[in-house]
Each structure stands twice: as structure tokens, then as C-alpha cells.
Design a protein around this motif. Structure first.
Motif, PDB file in Angstrom:
ATOM      1  N   GLU A   9       0.865  -1.172   0.000  1.00 36.71           N
ATOM      2  CA  GLU A   9       0.000   0.000   0.000  1.00 36.71           C
ATOM      3  C   GLU A   9       0.904   1.224   0.000  1.00 36.71           C
ATOM      4  N   PRO A  10       0.746   2.094  -0.997  1.00 31.57           N
ATOM      5  CA  PRO A  10       1.656   3.238  -1.086  1.00 31.57           C
ATOM      6  C   PRO A  10       1.607   4.125   0.156  1.00 31.57           C
ATOM      7  N   SER A  14       5.617   3.055  -0.366  1.00 26.78           N
ATOM      8  CA  SER A  14       5.468   3.172  -1.820  1.00 26.78           C
ATOM      9  C   SER A  14       6.797   2.906  -2.517  1.00 26.78           C
ATOM     10  N   HIS A  54       1.196  -1.329  -6.385  1.00 27.83           N
ATOM     11  CA  HIS A  54       0.505  -0.495  -5.394  1.00 27.83           C
ATOM     12  C   HIS A  54      -0.943  -0.948  -5.263  1.00 27.83           C
ATOM     13  N   CYS A  57      -5.326   1.934  -3.289  1.00 29.59           N
ATOM     14  CA  CYS A  57      -5.021   3.336  -3.547  1.00 29.59           C
ATOM     15  C   CYS A  57      -5.754   3.749  -4.826  1.00 29.59           C
TER      16      CYS A  57
END
Length: 154
Positions: A9-10, A14, A54, A57
Motif C-alpha cells: 500500500e503506497p 510506496s 501499489h 489506492c
DNA sequence: GCCAACGTTGGC
DNA sequence: GCCAACGTTGGC
């Protein structure tokens, strides 16, 4: 050499965080899924290619590539009661969880969106684990054909 | 924020 | 070993 896709998960970590980390390296802590752990423990080797993905998001997709630079060793965050990923059942003398180190290789010119990958789910990416319905595995193997095809999309 | 899909836990 | 309950993941 094997290829992998690793989700992050950024908001947590990231690809920019990876690039900016000392030496462009980080340890991949916090994996608490047995299948993903087994991939790291049994199959990941130094030099393996990693598609950095990613998740969770606005623009989910593959954002760049990294390489495995250290093979599996105990995930110390499982022993730390203050850590988000603390697992009281992981015994330091017989660690339940492990992690690998990865090194930043390259950020793509653009995000190769999940939506775009799905457009090839009947073609070159028909067997890609990421695209399987309901797949939640944070680490999945990628074939060299899939790897090359995804890189060609950039 | 919603919710489907999945993994894990624990009672029996 | 079964399975309901629960927690988590992650797309949208």
C-alpha cells in the motif's frame, strides 16, 4: 531466476519510499500469510525480479521493478509487542514469519493499471494469479512471459 | 465506506 | 474434521 509480484500500500511503503531508502533497499516485513511466507522462504533467491504493485489506492497497478537482494530470514517485527504486525505465537527460537530484502531497480514512466492488466486477462495474462477472482495474496509468482509482456506495456 | 472473497480460529 | 464466526484484504 524467478519473477514475482509484490503488493504494497503506497500509504504504508510506496515505490518512492523504496527508492529513497538507504541504498534503495528495504526488508519486506509484515507478511502474515502462510502461502506468501512459503514463497519467500522456499523459492525467493537473490537476483529474482520483482514487479512492485501499489494496492488499496486510487491508481492500483504495477509501478516499477525491484530485485531480491537477500534471501529469507526471520521477521523480527513479529517479536515486538509494539509493532503493528506483532504475533505472540512467533517464537524467537523458532520464528514463524520471515522476510526478504529487496532493492529498488526502476520506477516505470507510468503506472500500469490493474484495469489495463485485466484487458489482457483473456490473452497473455490469462493465467496471472493477480487477476484471479478474489485473489488477496500479497506475493505471487510471475512467469517470464508475463514479466516481459507487462514490461512491454510501459 | 461498502462489500465480496478469503484465511484463521475455535467450539464441538 | 466440520463449520460458523470473525478479521483482513483490496477493488471500487
Amino acid at each position: 531466476m524467478t519473477y514475482w509480484l509484490m503488493k504494497s500500500e503506497p500509504g504504508e511503503f510506496s515505490i518512492d519510499d523504496l527508492q529513497n531508502a538507504p541504498g534503495g533497499e528495504t526488508f519486506w516485513d509484515g507478511v502474515r500469510n502462510y502461502q506468501a511466507r512459503n514463497f519467500m522462504r522456499d523459492d525467493m533467491k537473490v537476483g529474482d525480479g520483482v514487479l512492485y504493485y501499489h494496492s488499496n489506492c486510487p491508481e492500483t497497478g504495477v509501478v516499477g521493478i525491484a530485485t531480491v537482494c537477500r534471501e529469507a530470514y526471520p521477521d523480527h517485527t513479529a517479536f515486538d509487542p509494539e509493532d503493528k504486525h506483532y504475533d505472540p505465537k512467533s517464537d524467537p527460537d523458532n520464528p514463524r514469519w520471515c522476510m526478504v530484502d529487496i532493492r529498488f531497480e526502476r520506477k516505470f514512466e507510468r503506472v500500469i493499471l490493474l484495469r489495463e492488466l485485466r484487458q489482457h486477462a483473456d490473452g497473455p495474462l490469462r493465467d496471472m494469479l493477480l487477476l484471479r477472482r478474489g485473489n488477496r495474496l500479497s506475493i505471487t509468482p510471475v512467469t517470464s512471459e508475463e514479466w516481459n509482456f507487462i514490461l512491454s506495456l510501459e
